[in-house]
Design an enzyme around this catalytic site. Structure first.
Site, PDB file in Angstrom:
ATOM      1  N   GLY A 127     -57.795  -0.459 -20.633  1.00  0.00           N
ATOM      2  CA  GLY A 127     -58.799  -1.528 -20.609  1.00  0.00           C
ATOM      3  C   GLY A 127     -58.983  -2.269 -21.914  1.00  0.00           C
ATOM      4  CD  GLU A 165     -55.009   6.375 -17.351  1.00  0.00           C
ATOM      5  OE1 GLU A 165     -54.685   7.370 -16.692  1.00  0.00           O
ATOM      6  OE2 GLU A 165     -55.888   5.570 -16.982  1.00  0.00           O
ATOM      7  CB  CYS A 225     -51.935 -24.519   2.365  1.00  0.00           C
ATOM      8  SG  CYS A 225     -50.313 -25.233   2.577  1.00  0.00           S
ATOM      9  CD  GLU A 226     -55.780 -19.875   0.266  1.00  0.00           C
ATOM     10  OE1 GLU A 226     -56.908 -19.843  -0.254  1.00  0.00           O
ATOM     11  OE2 GLU A 226     -55.526 -19.426   1.390  1.00  0.00           O
TER      12      GLU A 226
HETATM   13  N1  LLP Z   1     -55.890   3.112 -16.024  1.00  0.00           N
HETATM   14  C1  LLP Z   1     -56.448   2.877 -14.818  1.00  0.00           C
HETATM   15  C2  LLP Z   1     -56.933   4.001 -14.016  1.00  0.00           C
HETATM   16  C3  LLP Z   1     -56.574   1.550 -14.357  1.00  0.00           C
HETATM   17  O1  LLP Z   1     -57.134   1.320 -13.176  1.00  0.00           O
HETATM   18  C4  LLP Z   1     -56.104   0.483 -15.168  1.00  0.00           C
HETATM   19  C5  LLP Z   1     -56.222  -0.896 -14.722  1.00  0.00           C
HETATM   20  C6  LLP Z   1     -55.512   0.787 -16.404  1.00  0.00           C
HETATM   21  C7  LLP Z   1     -55.437   2.116 -16.805  1.00  0.00           C
HETATM   22  C8  LLP Z   1     -54.937  -0.275 -17.320  1.00  0.00           C
HETATM   23  O2  LLP Z   1     -55.862  -1.196 -17.770  1.00  0.00           O
HETATM   24  P1  LLP Z   1     -55.412  -2.244 -18.911  1.00  0.00           P
HETATM   25  O3  LLP Z   1     -55.165  -1.466 -20.163  1.00  0.00           O
HETATM   26  O4  LLP Z   1     -54.212  -2.936 -18.438  1.00  0.00           O
HETATM   27  O5  LLP Z   1     -56.562  -3.166 -19.059  1.00  0.00           O
HETATM   28  N2  LLP Z   1     -55.587  -7.349 -12.306  1.00  0.00           N
HETATM   29  C9  LLP Z   1     -56.589  -7.364 -13.372  1.00  0.00           C
HETATM   30  C10 LLP Z   1     -56.669  -6.078 -14.104  1.00  0.00           C
HETATM   31  C11 LLP Z   1     -56.957  -4.899 -13.208  1.00  0.00           C
HETATM   32  C12 LLP Z   1     -56.785  -3.619 -13.925  1.00  0.00           C
HETATM   33  C13 LLP Z   1     -56.862  -2.482 -12.993  1.00  0.00           C
HETATM   34  N3  LLP Z   1     -56.755  -1.205 -13.605  1.00  0.00           N
HETATM   35  C14 LLP Z   1     -56.295  -8.533 -14.306  1.00  0.00           C
HETATM   36  O6  LLP Z   1     -55.327  -9.254 -14.094  1.00  0.00           O
HETATM   37  O7  LLP Z   1     -57.049  -8.780 -15.214  1.00  0.00           O
END
Ligand code: LLP
Length: 426
Positions: free
Chosen positions: A244, A281, A350-351
């Site tokens: 995150g 992660e 088409c959105e």
């Molecule tokens: N760990 C878990 C359990 C997760 O659900 C996620 C992301 C991550 C790690 C990695 O998060 P990151 O470091 O990439 O922020 N589609 C959305 C983001 C959804 C993230 C979902 N989970 C976007 O494009 O902003």
């Protein structure tokens, strides 16, 4: 050397001109920089080295096998959330022990695959359990296979990540994780699940988390719960703090990774002192800035009040602007002289939500121009769809002055291959 740089009016990725790539592979195409992917993975490792965190790259951010192999070369393990991602991680060569398997509704088949039941593959290192029901299922599957699964309980720590409501996962009413009280209670009953070794706790409160204090607050909650569990005489040796970390889209300032690591260090000082194993992660913070999406403005249309660049891809290739109103920087690949004018960068679907960017001020774009959409390396291709039957884009990796296609553009035949003439049964 900057990764994406303009030279004599043309955008380059490392030492390759982007229009030269499109001339060979067409558009739309995602182009990733290998150097930047490596640099970002190293930056994460360096920032979290002082707290000894092991990195599990979040495959969902960018799941291309070549990207995964780069992450492996940099010493990252993998965080996967489905049987498909697990398959990818293994196909890229990731040892089972370096895989964390999260995912809110894992099926029996996915859990069997994680444990290598039929295939004899190395079991994954950790399974992040999201519900009591999943714990019961994992216990049954593991005992049936005569193995013991290593697992963490994913806690919903009740910490608001203060991010888009669709990507907030740690508040009390979200579908993710197990509530703290129930988590403690499950650890007390751990002996009822002899097929599962409950080794510790996991949390992921959302993405992107712009405030290190929020990330650290969730880590702190894990530390508190770990202490409560230990007070009941049950050991907790692993904390997975999730991903995150924010990436700075456009000119958005973000906190450096070190600020997150520092805040975590303070929040779980006791855990670090007692030698608790720490995992993180990250996905976005590694991959987002390392990729651009190149689209072609097929037509440019001037209505009374607005102008539109109508491109060969939109939310089908990059869903983030439509889904989260995310703002990605857009620039013409080849500099255009002339007055700046407001324009919407729209896709072919088409959105009405099918935009890559709204109300941008750009030098006048003409039909046929190529446009680069920046920060598309994470959650671009991995969220791409075939809506309106547009083939998914090709993916290209640049490394210095070399480049290679790392995923072919889908064909129409790819998209119809699985449709079948009905073979009626009754
Ligand atoms: N760990 C878990 C359990 C997760 O659900 C996620 C992301 C991550 C790690 C990695 O998060 P990151 O470091 O990439 O922020 N589609 C959305 C983001 C959804 C993230 C979902 N989970 C976007 O494009 O902003």
């Amino acid at each position: 050397m900057p990764t994406f740089e303009r030279r004599e009016g043309v955008l380059w990725a490392e030492r390759v001109a982007l229009d030269a790539i499109v001339a060979e592979v067409g558009s739309p195409v995602f182009v990733y920089s290998a150097s930047m992917l490596r640099d970002r993975a190293r930056a994460v490792k360096a920032a979290f080295d002082p707290i000894g965190a092991e990195v599990r790259y979040a495959v969902k951010a960018n799941a291309n096998l070549s990207v995964l192999r780069l992450m492996l070369e940099e010493g990252c393990g993998m965080d996967v959330v489905s049987g498909g991602e697990l398959h990818r991680a293994r196909a890229a060569g990731c040892p089972g022990g370096l895989i964390c398997f999260a995912g809110v509704s894992k099926s029996e088949a996915e859990l069997r695959s994680a444990l290598g039941v039929e295939t004899g593959e190395e079991p994954v290192g950790l399974i992040n359990i999201e519900s009591p029901s999943e714990l019961r299922l994992l216990d049954r599957v593991a005992r049936g296979a005569g193995v013991r699964a290593s697992a963490l309980l994913r806690v919903n720590p009740g910490v608001d990540a203060r991010t888009h409501r669709y990507t907030t996962t740690g508040i009390t009413d979200s579908k993710f994780g197990i509530e703290p009280e129930e988590t403690v209670a499950i650890f007390e009953r751990a002996s009822e699940y002899p097929g599962v070794a409950l080794l510790g706790l996991h949390a992921h409160i959302g993405s992107p988390i712009r405030e290190p204090a929020r990330y650290a607050a969730a880590a702190g909650r894990l530390g508190e719960i770990a202490a409560r569990v230990r007070s009941k005489g049950v050991d907790v040796g692993v904390l997975n703090l999730g991903g995150g970390f924010a990436h700075g889209y456009g000119d958005d300032p973000v906190e450096p990774l070190e600020a997150y690591a520092h805040a975590v260090r303070q929040a779980i000082a006791e855990e670090l002192e007692r030698g608790t194993r720490i995992l993180i992660e990250p996905g976005r913070v590694i991959a987002a800035g390392a990729g651009v999406l190149i689209v072609r403005a097929v037509h440019v249309k001037h209505n009374t009040h607005r102008s539109f660049a109508l491109c060969d891809a939109g939310m089908n290739a990059l869903a983030r602007p439509a889904l989260y109103e995310a703002e990605h920087r857009v620039e013409p690949v080849r500099t255009r002289e002339g007055a700046l004018a407001p324009i919407d960068i729209a896709g072919p679907l088409c959105e009405s939500a099918d935009f890559l960017a709204r109300e941008r001020t750009l030098p006048s774009i003409e039909s046929g121009d190529l446009l680069a959409v920046f920060e598309a390396g994470a959650y671009g291709m991995s969220m791409a769809s075939n809506y309106n039957d547009h083939p998914k884009p090709a993916e290209v990796l640049v490394d210095g002055d070399r480049w290679a296609v790392i995923r072919d553009r889908q064909t129409f035949e790819d998209m119809t291959r699985h449709d079948r003439e009905p073979e009626w049964r009754s």
